[in-house]
Design a protein around this motif. Structure first.
Motif, PDB file in Angstrom:
ATOM      1  N   UNK A  53      17.591 -56.752   6.100  1.00  7.42           N
ATOM      2  CA  UNK A  53      18.783 -57.554   6.348  1.00  7.42           C
ATOM      3  C   UNK A  53      19.576 -56.961   7.511  1.00  7.42           C
ATOM      4  N   UNK A  54      20.306 -57.823   8.217  1.00  7.96           N
ATOM      5  CA  UNK A  54      21.138 -57.376   9.338  1.00  7.96           C
ATOM      6  C   UNK A  54      22.607 -57.428   8.928  1.00  7.96           C
ATOM      7  N   UNK A  55      23.297 -56.316   9.090  1.00  6.64           N
ATOM      8  CA  UNK A  55      24.718 -56.283   8.767  1.00  6.64           C
ATOM      9  C   UNK A  55      25.551 -57.059   9.770  1.00  6.64           C
ATOM     10  N   UNK A  56      26.793 -57.338   9.413  1.00  8.47           N
ATOM     11  CA  UNK A  56      27.653 -58.135  10.291  1.00  8.47           C
ATOM     12  C   UNK A  56      27.987 -57.362  11.566  1.00  8.47           C
ATOM     13  N   UNK A  57      28.232 -58.104  12.614  1.00  8.50           N
ATOM     14  CA  UNK A  57      28.579 -57.514  13.906  1.00  8.50           C
ATOM     15  C   UNK A  57      29.930 -56.809  13.815  1.00  8.50           C
ATOM     16  N   UNK A  58      30.028 -55.645  14.473  1.00  9.62           N
ATOM     17  CA  UNK A  58      31.284 -54.881  14.529  1.00  9.62           C
ATOM     18  C   UNK A  58      31.443 -54.300  15.929  1.00  9.62           C
ATOM     19  N   UNK A  59      31.625 -55.173  16.941  1.00 12.63           N
ATOM     20  CA  UNK A  59      31.748 -54.676  18.320  1.00 12.63           C
ATOM     21  C   UNK A  59      32.928 -53.731  18.461  1.00 12.63           C
ATOM     22  N   UNK A  60      32.724 -52.672  19.232  1.00 12.47           N
ATOM     23  CA  UNK A  60      33.771 -51.681  19.459  1.00 12.47           C
ATOM     24  C   UNK A  60      34.356 -51.889  20.846  1.00 12.47           C
ATOM     25  N   UNK A  61      35.699 -51.915  20.919  1.00 19.94           N
ATOM     26  CA  UNK A  61      36.398 -52.206  22.172  1.00 19.94           C
ATOM     27  C   UNK A  61      37.474 -51.159  22.457  1.00 19.94           C
ATOM     28  N   UNK A  62      37.799 -51.023  23.745  1.00 22.20           N
ATOM     29  CA  UNK A  62      38.979 -50.276  24.158  1.00 22.20           C
ATOM     30  C   UNK A  62      40.025 -51.314  24.564  1.00 22.20           C
ATOM     31  N   UNK A  63      41.197 -51.255  23.934  1.00 20.85           N
ATOM     32  CA  UNK A  63      42.213 -52.286  24.107  1.00 20.85           C
ATOM     33  C   UNK A  63      43.434 -51.707  24.803  1.00 20.85           C
ATOM     34  N   UNK A  64      43.966 -52.429  25.803  1.00 22.65           N
ATOM     35  CA  UNK A  64      45.255 -52.073  26.407  1.00 22.65           C
ATOM     36  C   UNK A  64      46.050 -53.360  26.597  1.00 22.65           C
ATOM     37  N   UNK A  65      47.387 -53.264  26.648  1.00 21.48           N
ATOM     38  CA  UNK A  65      48.213 -54.471  26.664  1.00 21.48           C
ATOM     39  C   UNK A  65      47.913 -55.438  27.798  1.00 21.48           C
ATOM     40  N   UNK A  66      47.750 -54.941  29.020  1.00 19.94           N
ATOM     41  CA  UNK A  66      47.440 -55.817  30.140  1.00 19.94           C
ATOM     42  C   UNK A  66      46.848 -54.995  31.285  1.00 19.94           C
ATOM     43  N   UNK A  67      46.341 -55.681  32.296  1.00 20.62           N
ATOM     44  CA  UNK A  67      45.617 -55.040  33.393  1.00 20.62           C
ATOM     45  C   UNK A  67      46.460 -54.006  34.133  1.00 20.62           C
ATOM     46  N   UNK A  68      47.775 -54.227  34.177  1.00 20.74           N
ATOM     47  CA  UNK A  68      48.631 -53.307  34.910  1.00 20.74           C
ATOM     48  C   UNK A  68      48.669 -51.927  34.270  1.00 20.74           C
ATOM     49  N   UNK A  69      48.294 -51.841  32.976  1.00 22.42           N
ATOM     50  CA  UNK A  69      48.260 -50.550  32.311  1.00 22.42           C
ATOM     51  C   UNK A  69      46.857 -49.936  32.325  1.00 22.42           C
ATOM     52  N   UNK A  70      45.957 -50.548  33.092  1.00 20.13           N
ATOM     53  CA  UNK A  70      44.616 -49.987  33.236  1.00 20.13           C
ATOM     54  C   UNK A  70      44.689 -48.908  34.312  1.00 20.13           C
TER      55      UNK A  70
END
Length: 306
Positions: A262-279
């Protein structure tokens, strides 16, 4: 003349909704924050907040001025970074939030490795399973699983193909037997995770194109993903965990994958920031390192069954 420090305190007060919280964050007295806001209101000849003994909210004028204040601070920060070459030498403070299990057991050594070349950079790490609000909480970026597609923040992929796996220790399996189907889980001790008072007792899988689910029970519940993993390692039951959390345990034989058909549910991992200006350059450098390390772990995930 408007002071940048007063602008910064205004923006944080709007985000946190409390002069006291802003004062603690900035290591100031609440009266100093209140005085800064009064100075700014005097310069603008406008009332920015409606205050009461129990609440603090923006006025219509405050709502209108907030994006302009944020733009001013972003532009000053960007100019400072370009002028002082922060691409070459990272400095200042970078505040990062991450889930408890992933943060303590996987990301922590990567964070310390990332900071080593930058002695003038301070990392502030917040490990918790509480979902961080990158707009209101005092963090620059957050590592998250499965962010919403319609979210207004920027989500950069770290391990987009990551998914959950069913695992247990050899000690538990030798004592209780190995489940051969989802139905068998009804007679097993399952380690249940809670988030914001919600108990995740319905585990979902895929068998090819078919979606399957099973309601599970257990006598131990926890709101900390690290606790669930430690209980599985101690032989207390079966856990349904992200591969990023348990890949090393599986590789070393401390945990074993169950029902591999069986295949478990997807759990993509992300890096989150409020908006592009804070990149910022610091966030960019951290993202490059985390992406490289996460992709290496993701490649060890067994191929999903067909």
């Amino acid at each position: 003349m408007i002071k940048l420090d007063d602008l910064a305190l205004f923006v944080r007060s709007a985000a946190l909704g409390s002069f006291s919280d802003v004062a603690r964050e900035a290591d100031l007295l609440p009266g100093q924050v209140s005085a800064a806001i009064k100075r700014l209101e005097g310069e603008l000849d406008a009332r920015l907040f409606a205050r009461s003994t129990r609440s603090l909210r923006l006025t219509a004028e405050g709502e209108a001025y907030l994006p302009h204040a944020q733009t001013i601070l972003d532009n000053v920060r960007a100019g400072h970074e370009e002028l002082h070459g922060q691409q070459r030498e990272l400095r200042g403070v970078l505040q990062v939030a991450a889930p408890s299990d992933l943060g303590r057991n996987v990301l922590l050594p990567w964070f310390t490795l990332f900071r080593q070349p930058y002695p003038r950079l301070t990392l502030k790490l917040f490990f918790s399973d509480r979902v961080t609000d990158v707009f209101r909480d005092p963090v620059d970026v957050a590592v998250r699983y499965s962010v919403a597609e319609d979210a207004s923040y920027v989500a950069l992929p770290l391990a987009p193909e990551n998914r959950r796996v069913l695992v247990a220790s050899f000690e538990y399996l030798s004592r209780r037997g190995v489940p051969s189907s989802l139905d068998d889980l009804a007679s097993h001790d399952c380690l249940l995770y809670m988030l914001s008072s919600r108990l995740y007792d319905k585990w979902e899988f895929r068998d090819g194109k078919n979606k399957l689910s099973v309601n599970v029970t257990g006598t131990i519940h926890s709101d900390d993903g690290d606790v669930v993993r430690r209980l599985a390692l101690a032989g207390e039951g079966i856990a349904y965990k992200s591969w990023m959390d348990v890949s090393d345990d599986v590789r070393t034989g401390r945990l074993h994958i169950l029902l591999p058909h069986l295949s478990g549910v997807s759990a993509p991992l992300m890096l989150v920031c409020p908006h592009r200006k804070q990149y910022s350059p610091g966030v960019q450098a951290l993202y490059r390192l985390l992406k490289e390390r996460c992709e290496a772990v993701q490649k060890t995930l067994p191929a999903p069954p067909r």
